[in-house]
Design an enzyme around this catalytic site. Structure first.
Site, PDB file in Angstrom:
ATOM      1  CG  ASP A 157      -5.596   1.338  -4.111  1.00 18.38           C
ATOM      2  OD1 ASP A 157      -6.583   1.939  -3.660  1.00 18.38           O
ATOM      3  OD2 ASP A 157      -5.148   0.297  -3.591  1.00 18.38           O
ATOM      4  CG  ASP A 208      -9.971  -5.224  -1.821  1.00 17.13           C
ATOM      5  OD1 ASP A 208     -11.199  -5.276  -1.903  1.00 17.13           O
ATOM      6  OD2 ASP A 208      -9.267  -6.178  -1.433  1.00 17.13           O
ATOM      7  CG  ASP A 221      -3.670  -3.357  -2.814  1.00 15.75           C
ATOM      8  OD1 ASP A 221      -3.845  -4.155  -1.873  1.00 15.75           O
ATOM      9  OD2 ASP A 221      -4.446  -2.420  -3.067  1.00 15.75           O
TER      10      ASP A 221
END
Length: 222
Positions: free
Chosen positions: A168, A10, A8
């Site tokens: 995250d 961001d 990922d």
């Protein structure tokens, strides 16, 4: 390294919360609303930019009568003109990406962020050549947690290549589960739930520890 590692963006490789918050506050200022803190804005990240703008407007007093689309496009225009200012990477993230690439891993990016700002960021960080496959928020007609974003990255891989997703958030965990691949959680990003609630296969808080996790899972780096 015979493996596909998908990241990922961001909250996983980059911390874009400050730059997004600054744009959000420009929008709020234009419509006479109170500013938002970076910590609060972080809770809006994870489902794409349009959803962020919707959450921002609802939080600040509701979506204006002239509609969400107008403010989304304003936000997008401001952000895409300069997505790299006030941007930071998480400690040792870049060094770890370079290390994994040197070891021969196939690297991918799977993000809700649109292609244009994503590529500007990767070019600014000199990471664009370390990845060979990308699934952005505007690559397909679907977004995470739809597994098609992961499948798109894996489409040219040899059958049986181990694939791992590093993210995250709760959305990232669900994406990996939907794609039936292991999920490694970076715990210092924008998650809203506890690690035990997210239930990753593995997790880390420092990028210095990611190679060891991958080594234990894959068995070797050859």
């Amino acid at each position: 390294m015979n493996a596909r590692i998908i990241f990922d963006l961001d909250g996983t490789l980059i911390d874009s919360a400050k730059s997004l918050t600054l744009v959000g506050n420009k929008i709020l200022s234009k419509i006479g609303r109170n500013s938002i803190t970076e910590e609060k804005y972080k809770t809006f990240i994870g489902d794409g930019l349009k959803k962020q703008v919707e959450r921002l407007l609802v939080w600040s007093g509701g979506i204006p009568e002239d509609g969400l689309e107008k403010y989304y496009l304003k936000f997008l225009s401001i952000y895409q003109s300069d997505p790299v200012s006030n941007l930071s990477t998480f400690p040792r993230a870049i060094e770890t990406i370079k290390f994994l690439k040197e070891k021969g891993a196939c690297m991918g990016i799977c993000t809700q962020k649109l292609r244009e700002p994503s590529m500007k960021i990767l070019e600014e960080l000199k990471l664009v050549n370390d990845f060979d496959q990308f699934a952005f928020g505007d690559t397909l007609a679907v977004r995470k947690p739809d597994p098609e974003m992961i499948n798109y990255i894996m489409q040219n891989d040899i059958d049986g290549t181990p694939t791992i997703y590093v993210g995250d958030s709760e959305v990232d965990a669900k994406t990996a589960r939907n794609a039936k691949i292991p999920f490694i959680l970076f715990s210092e990003g924008y998650r809203k739930s506890s690690i035990s609630e997210i239930k990753p296969d593995f997790w880390f808080s420092d990028y210095a520890n990611l190679p060891e996790i991958l080594l234990n899972y894959l068995g070797n780096f050859d």
